[in-house]
Motif scaffolding. Structure first.
Motif, PDB file in Angstrom:
ATOM      1  N   PRO A  10       0.808  -1.217   0.000  1.00 61.46           N
ATOM      2  CA  PRO A  10       0.000   0.000   0.000  1.00 61.46           C
ATOM      3  C   PRO A  10       0.849   1.278   0.000  1.00 61.46           C
ATOM      4  N   LEU A  11       2.023   1.231   0.620  1.00 67.00           N
ATOM      5  CA  LEU A  11       2.907   2.388   0.585  1.00 67.00           C
ATOM      6  C   LEU A  11       3.322   2.696  -0.854  1.00 67.00           C
ATOM      7  N   LEU A  12       3.738   1.673  -1.576  1.00 63.75           N
ATOM      8  CA  LEU A  12       4.120   1.857  -2.984  1.00 63.75           C
ATOM      9  C   LEU A  12       2.924   2.242  -3.845  1.00 63.75           C
ATOM     10  N   ALA A  13       1.765   1.641  -3.568  1.00 66.66           N
ATOM     11  CA  ALA A  13       0.555   2.001  -4.312  1.00 66.66           C
ATOM     12  C   ALA A  13       0.203   3.469  -4.075  1.00 66.66           C
ATOM     13  N   GLY A  14       0.342   3.930  -2.845  1.00 66.54           N
ATOM     14  CA  GLY A  14       0.085   5.337  -2.541  1.00 66.54           C
ATOM     15  C   GLY A  14       1.037   6.258  -3.274  1.00 66.54           C
ATOM     16  N   MET A  15       2.294   5.842  -3.369  1.00 70.43           N
ATOM     17  CA  MET A  15       3.276   6.648  -4.105  1.00 70.43           C
ATOM     18  C   MET A  15       2.919   6.733  -5.586  1.00 70.43           C
ATOM     19  N   SER A  60      -6.160  -1.333  -3.122  1.00 72.18           N
ATOM     20  CA  SER A  60      -4.890  -1.684  -2.485  1.00 72.18           C
ATOM     21  C   SER A  60      -4.967  -1.737  -0.962  1.00 72.18           C
ATOM     22  N   CYS A  61      -5.975  -1.113  -0.359  1.00 73.08           N
ATOM     23  CA  CYS A  61      -6.014  -1.035   1.106  1.00 73.08           C
ATOM     24  C   CYS A  61      -7.107  -1.885   1.747  1.00 73.08           C
ATOM     25  N   GLY A  62      -8.203  -2.062   1.072  1.00 72.80           N
ATOM     26  CA  GLY A  62      -9.292  -2.831   1.669  1.00 72.80           C
ATOM     27  C   GLY A  62      -9.857  -2.140   2.891  1.00 72.80           C
ATOM     28  N   ASP A  63     -10.024  -2.890   3.989  1.00 70.47           N
ATOM     29  CA  ASP A  63     -10.630  -2.306   5.179  1.00 70.47           C
ATOM     30  C   ASP A  63      -9.654  -2.184   6.353  1.00 70.47           C
ATOM     31  N   ARG A  67      -3.174  -0.182   6.469  1.00 71.83           N
ATOM     32  CA  ARG A  67      -2.852  -0.120   5.042  1.00 71.83           C
ATOM     33  C   ARG A  67      -3.224   1.249   4.469  1.00 71.83           C
ATOM     34  N   TRP A  68      -4.360   1.807   4.905  1.00 74.30           N
ATOM     35  CA  TRP A  68      -4.766   3.143   4.464  1.00 74.30           C
ATOM     36  C   TRP A  68      -3.747   4.193   4.907  1.00 74.30           C
ATOM     37  N   LEU A  69      -3.277   4.068   6.124  1.00 76.73           N
ATOM     38  CA  LEU A  69      -2.287   5.004   6.636  1.00 76.73           C
ATOM     39  C   LEU A  69      -0.987   4.924   5.831  1.00 76.73           C
ATOM     40  N   ALA A  70      -0.544   3.708   5.521  1.00 77.43           N
ATOM     41  CA  ALA A  70       0.665   3.529   4.712  1.00 77.43           C
ATOM     42  C   ALA A  70       0.477   4.110   3.315  1.00 77.43           C
ATOM     43  N   ALA A  71      -0.690   3.877   2.716  1.00 75.70           N
ATOM     44  CA  ALA A  71      -0.955   4.397   1.373  1.00 75.70           C
ATOM     45  C   ALA A  71      -1.013   5.923   1.369  1.00 75.70           C
ATOM     46  N   LEU A  72      -1.618   6.512   2.383  1.00 77.36           N
ATOM     47  CA  LEU A  72      -1.678   7.971   2.459  1.00 77.36           C
ATOM     48  C   LEU A  72      -0.303   8.583   2.715  1.00 77.36           C
ATOM     49  N   GLY A  74       2.484   7.253   1.501  1.00 75.94           N
ATOM     50  CA  GLY A  74       3.083   7.197   0.170  1.00 75.94           C
ATOM     51  C   GLY A  74       2.555   8.281  -0.746  1.00 75.94           C
ATOM     52  N   PHE A  75       1.253   8.547  -0.657  1.00 78.75           N
ATOM     53  CA  PHE A  75       0.623   9.600  -1.461  1.00 78.75           C
ATOM     54  C   PHE A  75       1.232  10.966  -1.115  1.00 78.75           C
ATOM     55  N   THR A  76       1.437  11.213   0.177  1.00 77.31           N
ATOM     56  CA  THR A  76       2.008  12.480   0.626  1.00 77.31           C
ATOM     57  C   THR A  76       3.464  12.613   0.191  1.00 77.31           C
ATOM     58  N   VAL A  77       4.218  11.545   0.265  1.00 73.53           N
ATOM     59  CA  VAL A  77       5.609  11.581  -0.197  1.00 73.53           C
ATOM     60  C   VAL A  77       5.660  11.904  -1.693  1.00 73.53           C
TER      61      VAL A  77
END
Length: 99
Positions: A10-15, A60-63, A67-72, A74-77
């Motif tokens: 999820p981190l990579l997906a967020g990126m 990528s995160c589901g529920d 995972r949502w926190l990791a994706a967000l 990555g999105f912020t980075v």
């Protein structure tokens, strides 16, 4: 319980989604300024980018909130990187000579 490797995807997906979102915004600004339909460009781009990001985050995160926190994160980075890359360069028109 989640381990660190389960948060990598999820981190990579967020990126990737961040690069798509903010790179798409940068591309839209470049294209829309020379168009007759600026508002349509920005609205259409916003709609497309938001749908892509929301669907990508959901898939990528589901529920799992971790995972949502990791994706967000990555999105912020990605936002910080795209902002740094797309920053206009300052041109010194006076030259490098002493006064």
């Amino acid at each position: 319980m989640m381990n660190d490797l389960s948060l990598l995807a999820p981190l990579l997906a967020g990126m990737v989604l961040g690069v798509v979102f903010f790179g798409g915004l940068w591309w839209t600004v470049q294209r829309a300024m020379s168009s007759h339909w600026v508002g349509l460009w920005f609205f259409g781009s916003l709609l497309l980018r938001v749908v892509i990001v929301l669907v990508g985050l959901y898939l990528s995160c589901g529920d799992a909130w971790q995972r949502w926190l990791a994706a967000l994160l990555g999105f912020t980075v990605a936002r910080l990187v795209i902002t740094r890359i797309s920053r206009p360069t300052v041109v010194n028109l006076e030259g490098d000579h002493a006064p």
